[in-house]
Design an enzyme around this catalytic site. Sequence first.
Site, PDB file in Angstrom:
ATOM      1  N   ARG A 207      18.011  62.798  32.641  1.00  0.00           N
ATOM      2  CA  ARG A 207      16.762  62.578  31.895  1.00  0.00           C
ATOM      3  C   ARG A 207      16.172  61.196  32.229  1.00  0.00           C
ATOM      4  O   ARG A 207      14.947  61.046  32.273  1.00  0.00           O
ATOM      5  CB  ARG A 207      16.973  62.796  30.395  1.00  0.00           C
ATOM      6  CG  ARG A 207      17.317  64.279  30.117  1.00  0.00           C
ATOM      7  CD  ARG A 207      17.045  64.733  28.711  1.00  0.00           C
ATOM      8  NE  ARG A 207      15.672  64.549  28.281  1.00  0.00           N
ATOM      9  CZ  ARG A 207      14.747  65.508  28.224  1.00  0.00           C
ATOM     10  NH1 ARG A 207      15.015  66.748  28.604  1.00  0.00           N
ATOM     11  NH2 ARG A 207      13.543  65.244  27.778  1.00  0.00           N
TER      12      ARG A 207
ATOM     13  N   HIS B 228      12.608  69.993  35.035  1.00  0.00           N
ATOM     14  CA  HIS B 228      13.223  70.241  33.733  1.00  0.00           C
ATOM     15  C   HIS B 228      14.647  69.717  33.782  1.00  0.00           C
ATOM     16  O   HIS B 228      15.316  69.856  34.803  1.00  0.00           O
ATOM     17  CB  HIS B 228      13.271  71.750  33.425  1.00  0.00           C
ATOM     18  CG  HIS B 228      14.159  72.074  32.249  1.00  0.00           C
ATOM     19  ND1 HIS B 228      13.702  72.050  30.956  1.00  0.00           N
ATOM     20  CD2 HIS B 228      15.495  72.362  32.175  1.00  0.00           C
ATOM     21  CE1 HIS B 228      14.726  72.326  30.133  1.00  0.00           C
ATOM     22  NE2 HIS B 228      15.814  72.533  30.855  1.00  0.00           N
TER      23      HIS B 228
HETATM   24  P1  IDP Z   1      11.186  67.847  28.383  1.00  0.00           P
HETATM   25  O1  IDP Z   1      10.882  68.765  29.560  1.00  0.00           O
HETATM   26  O2  IDP Z   1      10.964  66.409  28.725  1.00  0.00           O
HETATM   27  O3  IDP Z   1      12.538  68.111  27.762  1.00  0.00           O
HETATM   28  P2  IDP Z   1      10.055  69.281  26.095  1.00  0.00           P
HETATM   29  O4  IDP Z   1       9.563  68.620  24.858  1.00  0.00           O
HETATM   30  O5  IDP Z   1      11.364  70.003  26.036  1.00  0.00           O
HETATM   31  O6  IDP Z   1      10.076  68.166  27.259  1.00  0.00           O
HETATM   32  O7  IDP Z   1       8.918  70.278  26.568  1.00  0.00           O
HETATM   33  C1  IDP Z   1       9.182  71.243  27.575  1.00  0.00           C
HETATM   34  C2  IDP Z   1       8.038  71.224  28.560  1.00  0.00           C
HETATM   35  O8  IDP Z   1       6.857  71.640  27.899  1.00  0.00           O
HETATM   36  C3  IDP Z   1       7.705  69.839  29.140  1.00  0.00           C
HETATM   37  O9  IDP Z   1       8.483  69.503  30.270  1.00  0.00           O
HETATM   38  C4  IDP Z   1       6.250  69.993  29.502  1.00  0.00           C
HETATM   39  O10 IDP Z   1       6.098  70.610  30.771  1.00  0.00           O
HETATM   40  C5  IDP Z   1       5.735  70.933  28.429  1.00  0.00           C
HETATM   41  N1  IDP Z   1       5.098  70.174  27.342  1.00  0.00           N
HETATM   42  C6  IDP Z   1       5.710  69.401  26.404  1.00  0.00           C
HETATM   43  N2  IDP Z   1       4.810  68.853  25.568  1.00  0.00           N
HETATM   44  C7  IDP Z   1       3.597  69.302  25.982  1.00  0.00           C
HETATM   45  C8  IDP Z   1       2.256  69.091  25.516  1.00  0.00           C
HETATM   46  O11 IDP Z   1       1.996  68.375  24.544  1.00  0.00           O
HETATM   47  N3  IDP Z   1       1.267  69.744  26.229  1.00  0.00           N
HETATM   48  C9  IDP Z   1       1.521  70.534  27.304  1.00  0.00           C
HETATM   49  N4  IDP Z   1       2.755  70.745  27.757  1.00  0.00           N
HETATM   50  C10 IDP Z   1       3.779  70.147  27.119  1.00  0.00           C
HETATM   51 MG    MG Z   2      13.242  69.836  26.854  1.00  0.00          MG
END
Ligand code: IDP
Ligand code: MG
Length: 138
Positions: free
Chosen positions: A85, A115
Amino acid sequence: MQRTLSILKPDVTRRNLTGAVNERIERGGLRIIAQKRLHLTLTQAQKFYAVHQERAFFNDLCQSMISGPVVAQVLEGENAILHYRNVMGATNPANADEGTIRKDFAESIEANSVHGSDSVENAAKEISFFFSEMEIVG
Ligand code: IDP
Ligand code: MG
């Protein structure tokens, strides 16, 4: 030693950056111990991201994940989940630190290149979503 599930998202495969991102992963001290390229179906993407199904961005996220091939990987290393991360950078590339994958490659918060699992429990679930034990060669 710990394992985490990584996905190189369609914005990476579309721009032919698989090797460039893998170089960052390996330079960061993580080992790619399983890897496959696949094109997710909508049903698979919805299942993978089920934890986000109530979020406003869920449909856009799933559509973006099926817009092209992805590369799923198992990464191994010390403290691999948190370490990856840090190598990835913040979810929103605008907030990502210098030198991170998302800072240098992401197109947007949605097309943010990679991811990585966020906990031991989710890493185990996500690894078994994509890989059988036979396909993981540590
Ligand atoms: P992460 O990938 O850093 O763990 P998460 O909160 O798990 O972030 O969200 C999963 C994926 O959803 C993110 O990688 C991103 O591509 C998308 N995402 C998260 N927040 C938003 C948002 O506010 N708008 C659009 N896409 C989002
Ligand atoms: Mg995530």
